[in-house]
Enzyme design. Sequence first.
Site, PDB file in Angstrom:
ATOM      1  N   ASP A  44     -23.926   2.655 -44.198  1.00  0.00           N
ATOM      2  CA  ASP A  44     -24.248   2.782 -42.787  1.00  0.00           C
ATOM      3  C   ASP A  44     -23.350   3.797 -42.088  1.00  0.00           C
ATOM      4  O   ASP A  44     -22.128   3.625 -42.038  1.00  0.00           O
ATOM      5  CB  ASP A  44     -24.091   1.417 -42.117  1.00  0.00           C
ATOM      6  CG  ASP A  44     -24.525   1.431 -40.676  1.00  0.00           C
ATOM      7  OD1 ASP A  44     -25.664   1.034 -40.416  1.00  0.00           O
ATOM      8  OD2 ASP A  44     -23.742   1.875 -39.816  1.00  0.00           O
ATOM      9  N   VAL A  45     -23.945   4.824 -41.544  1.00  0.00           N
ATOM     10  CA  VAL A  45     -23.142   5.895 -40.946  1.00  0.00           C
ATOM     11  C   VAL A  45     -22.418   5.408 -39.698  1.00  0.00           C
ATOM     12  O   VAL A  45     -21.331   5.890 -39.383  1.00  0.00           O
ATOM     13  CB  VAL A  45     -24.019   7.134 -40.651  1.00  0.00           C
ATOM     14  CG1 VAL A  45     -25.056   6.818 -39.604  1.00  0.00           C
ATOM     15  CG2 VAL A  45     -23.165   8.308 -40.218  1.00  0.00           C
TER      16      VAL A  45
END
Length: 301
Positions: A255-256
């Site tokens: 997840d960025v």
Amino acid sequence: MNASVFELALPQPFDFQQCLDYMTRSPLESLYRMDYSGVNRLLRVGSADRLVRVTCLEGRGVMQVQMLDGASLSLEDREQLTRYIKDWFDLDRDLKPFIKLLQGDPLLAPLAERFAGLRLVGIPDLFEALCWAIVGQQVNLAFAYKLKHRLAERYGIAADWEGATYRLFPLPERFAGESVESLCSLQLTKNKAMAILDVASRMAGGELSRDKLLKLNDSESVDQELTKIRGIGPWTAQYVRMRCLGDQTALPVGDVGLQNAVKKLLGLSLKPTPLELSALFDQWPGWESYIAFYLWRTLEV
DNA sequence: CACCAGGACGGGA
DNA sequence: TCCCGTCATGGT
């Protein structure tokens, strides 16, 4: 006592305002509506669509659930709604050990100060959770909210109340016979459109359900069940375990947003890799999903 | 116009 | 198995 209202005991710690703040983060949210003291949303209870209001009387330590149509609930409906509300606000989780963990860790202590009592806001409906994750793949949140709104607007059931429109997220059956093209016209990519139709078909057919996933004994099996569906990768599976299945150990390492939050937390010059994130979280076993959720909040507050 | 955003997939080493 | 290019679309 009106049978259209019931109460649920609040666990401690619990901070309703923190939960509302999270839910208010996007003005584009279309599935519920907040005001100064609570949240309203349209929910399917039994076979009816009911407009439900949730508030808290924290002095008395209770959450109040009210049917805005004023009609009473059958015992069965009340049980179903209770289950939903508990999953929505994660009321059955004992957060005391989590708070201890945060407070005892110099790195995480600030999170305890800022978000104490925040519950991991859930998406109890599997179809909604999967669709939300799918539309959120690799796009910014503002656009993800727009896509969700378009799905709800075109395929969902609507009800008006006091000048506002409430929408039920579409049911899987609603997508039977829909084409990829019609979903693409909402600006979903072809892959996302196909994934949503595939998930809808599997859920409508009973092959895929939240109960079935919950019955699997380990997270690897859940990930395997989900990622065998084309368009659902590791991030989406982890996200669904976290927001829908109540898996405390779920950690979306790809997840960025989480990567950026950790970058900020540690003052790094580069985003950590998934492997580095995973290694970092090894020191907090059992609370990965909550720490990730709190870290997300640091990006928005 | 470049680069980013709460990724997924497939080919090649 | 891991790595990397590619796809895809709006936001900033």
